[in-house]
Design a protein around this motif. Structure first.
Motif, PDB file in Angstrom:
ATOM      1  N   LEU A 159       0.831  -1.205   0.000  1.00  0.00           N
ATOM      2  CA  LEU A 159       0.000   0.000   0.000  1.00  0.00           C
ATOM      3  C   LEU A 159       0.860   1.248   0.000  1.00  0.00           C
ATOM      4  O   LEU A 159       0.617   2.189  -0.777  1.00  0.00           O
ATOM      5  CB  LEU A 159      -0.934  -0.024   1.220  1.00  0.00           C
ATOM      6  N   ALA A 177      -4.485  -3.013  -2.481  1.00  0.00           N
ATOM      7  CA  ALA A 177      -3.215  -2.560  -3.060  1.00  0.00           C
ATOM      8  C   ALA A 177      -2.357  -3.744  -3.481  1.00  0.00           C
ATOM      9  O   ALA A 177      -1.698  -3.700  -4.529  1.00  0.00           O
ATOM     10  CB  ALA A 177      -2.471  -1.684  -2.057  1.00  0.00           C
ATOM     11  N   GLU A 194      -1.053  -4.306  -7.182  1.00  0.00           N
ATOM     12  CA  GLU A 194       0.380  -4.460  -7.456  1.00  0.00           C
ATOM     13  C   GLU A 194       0.675  -5.804  -8.126  1.00  0.00           C
ATOM     14  O   GLU A 194       1.565  -5.910  -8.971  1.00  0.00           O
ATOM     15  CB  GLU A 194       1.176  -4.340  -6.151  1.00  0.00           C
ATOM     16  N   VAL A 208      -8.545   1.995  -2.369  1.00  0.00           N
ATOM     17  CA  VAL A 208      -7.293   2.738  -2.178  1.00  0.00           C
ATOM     18  C   VAL A 208      -7.558   4.240  -2.252  1.00  0.00           C
ATOM     19  O   VAL A 208      -7.007   5.023  -1.473  1.00  0.00           O
ATOM     20  CB  VAL A 208      -6.252   2.306  -3.230  1.00  0.00           C
ATOM     21  N   LEU A 249       2.534   1.685  -3.376  1.00  0.00           N
ATOM     22  CA  LEU A 249       1.586   2.130  -4.398  1.00  0.00           C
ATOM     23  C   LEU A 249       1.275   3.616  -4.241  1.00  0.00           C
ATOM     24  O   LEU A 249       1.289   4.375  -5.224  1.00  0.00           O
ATOM     25  CB  LEU A 249       0.302   1.308  -4.300  1.00  0.00           C
TER      26      LEU A 249
END
Length: 577
Positions: free
Chosen positions: A2, A305, A309, A125, A5
């Motif tokens: 997280l 996240a 990813e 997010v 990102l």
């Protein structure tokens, strides 16, 4: 994941974030200063009866409140814009990566999961970023500032804080640790619901034809119940947070009033200071509650996240050339040289040692039993996936080295399952060549035997097409897909069983018209129907991924048993001759 990102996609927005932090600092500082002014009014104005002092500090408090409001509005404005920009950029990155995927990667993730990751996961997010900008930035400032200001009012009474803050921290941490695996399961169950719903919407006709409504209802109910169960388990843990926080808050407030009253009675502090201390205690607790609200969102956003990813970190097996070839020495030549294709982890290859050549002005047909690798072989030419062995050459150049735009102009594919996009007939026909004129569109429709039914529509070329072409029949959809490729005017035509939904008369008329239209082009046809390919210049027979015969219809009937069996399964001996 997280943090990485957010760090990656928030880097371009350093200035708005810095301004946001400054505004939050000013707003929180104003909030922290107000209880001190209120204490002064009580101790030095109300107690002493000094009306002028009360008015002066009241005006100052009003001015500080105005500053606080404007700073808060500005912080929320910049926070919302930055969070929205973050969501836009992450969605764009996910979309670009998915667009680069070959059929292999799309099959690995699955369409429902890709949709969930692009929409719901990115939204989680984005919501976390918004909450962080509006709540989390001010929470530590308010908590630390509140403790400092409370110590300024009375150090002894501040001992209550030593018990309050650790209890809150430990309680929140334990709940967050327990929620994290539940949030991952929740996103996976959401994928399952999307998959089941997508299957049921797409296969609605099949479900009705087999009267499987109750079965599909139960299947969706089971997937929905699984998601509901995980959501309830998560909700129960989340529901514990605020009662725990409020219990600690109320107990600490009672403790402050109890011990504070004794200190006021002994003259150690004044009433105003006790009031301010209570206000600071509430601000500290409010900061902890804001942090608690954030921590409730962090586990789910962290899982989302990770999923984003994972997608962004997956490289396509079809890699664009580093030094693409923009000019080719030949035109319309296709050569497949000792090609092998194997799916990851498969014990046996789908294709092995396949070699064939197709030249302009010729029609090459590929036939074989179901599962022999016909469609897979055709998909290697436009690089829907890359061969794991051998070479595929277009105009004398390996397809791995061709410029993608040149490839799109050179090779036209009509897939086995024709797909039309929402829009109009004209927009679909112009998909490969936006500058095509109406005359060219009608010409392609004439060749594809689709002009008659398009003329019968009220809007003609502007007639609406639903997503997937579900408002036209299978045969009409197939003919429109053929017309779309004809509008493109490629040098190499690839027809992947593109005549299967047509009746014999339409099939024959279409092939006759195609022969004149594609006289100077290279045509490769994959078909199950012998009548479609018997007049081809060259017929390639595939069996279990190998080429077991090559020649024209007469030669193969005489010399190739596999081809002869396929033909005689559809035609009589006399018809075959």
């Amino acid at each position: 994941m997280l943090i990485r990102l957010l760090r990656t996609y928030l880097r371009p927005y350093k200035r708005p974030i810095a301004l946001l932090v400054l505004l939050q600092l000013l707003q929180t500082s104003a909030t922290l200063y107000l209880p001190t002014l209120n204490a002064d009014i009580i101790d030095n104005g109300v107690v002493k009866g000094d009306t002028g002092y009360i008015v002066r500090l009241g005006v100052l408090m009003l001015a500080i409140s105005v500053v606080q409001v404007f700073c808060s509005i500005g912080a929320v404005y910049f926070g919302a814009r930055t969070a929205a920009a973050l969501g836009r950029d992450v969605r764009a990155a996910v979309f670009d990566r998915v667009q680069s995927f070959s059929a292999r990667e799309v099959g690995h993730f699955g369409a429902p999961s890709l949709i969930t990751r692009t929409t719901n996961d990115v939204q989680q997010v984005q919501m976390l970023a918004l909450m962080a900008f509006t709540l989390m930035v001010s929470a530590p400032i308010m908590c630390i500032g509140g403790i400092i200001m409370a110590l300024g009012q009375d150090v002894t009474l501040s001992a209550v804080l030593l018990a309050v803050v650790p209890v809150l921290g430990v309680s929140v941490t334990v709940l967050v640790i327990r929620m994290r695996p539940l949030f991952r399961t929740m996103q996976e169950r959401l994928d399952t619901v999307n998959r089941v719903l997508r299957e049921q919407i797409t296969g609605n006709r099949v479900i009705r034809a087999f009267v499987r409504d109750s079965y599909e209802r139960d299947r969706f109910g089971a997937a929905n119940a699984d998601l509901t169960g995980v959501s309830l388990a998560t909700g129960r843990l989340m529901a514990l947070m605020f009662p725990i926080v409020l219990t600690v808050v109320n107990v600490s407030s009672v403790a402050v009033v109890w011990f504070g009253a004794q200190r006021v009675d002994s003259g150690a502090i004044q009433i105003g200071a006790l009031t301010a201390f209570l206000a600071y205690l509430m601000q500290i607790v409010m900061a902890v509650m804001m942090a608690t609200f954030m921590f409730m969102m962090v586990p789910r956003a962290e899982v989302c996240a990770e999923r984003i990813e994972e997608l962004l970190g997956t490289d396509s097996s079809v890699v664009p050339p580093l030094s693409p070839v923009y000019e080719v020495p030949q035109h319309g030549h296709l050569e497949i040289r000792d090609v092998e294709f194997r799916y990851p982890g498969a014990e046996e290859p789908v294709l092995r040692e396949v070699t064939l050549m197709a030249h302009p002005g010729e029609t090459t047909a590929i036939i074989g039993s179901t599962g022999s690798g016909k469609s897979t072989l055709l998909g290697l030419v436009p690089r829907l996936f890359d061969a794991t062995g051998g070479e595929v050459l277009v105009d004398g150049v390996n397809v791995r080295e061709l410029d993608p735009a040149l490839m799109a102009r050179t090779v036209g594919l009509v897939p086995q399952k024709p797909y039309l996009f929402s829009g109009t007939i004209a927009s679909n026909l112009r998909y490969g060549r936006p500058d095509a004129s109406e005359e060219e569109l009608w010409r392609a429709l004439e060749v594809a035997q689709a002009a008659d039914f398009v003329r019968e529509l009220d809007d003609g070329l502007d007639a609406p097409i639903a997503q997937g072409g579900t408002n036209v029949s299978g045969g009409q959809r197939q003919r429109l897909a053929i017309a779309r490729t004809l509008v493109q005017q490629p040098e190499i035509y690839l027809f992947d069983d593109s005549f299967s939904a047509l009746d014999y008369a339409t099939d024959a008329a279409l092939r006759a018209a195609l022969m004149a239209e594609t006289a100077s082009a290279t045509v490769v046809i994959v078909a199950q129907r012998v009548s479609t390919i018997r007049d081809a210049d060259r017929i390639v027979v595939l069996d279990e991924g190998r080429v077991v015969g090559m020649g024209n219809h007469r030669e193969l009937m005489e010399a190739n048993e596999t081809y002869r069996e396929i033909v005689l399964s559809q035609l009589t001996e006399a018809e075959a001759a």
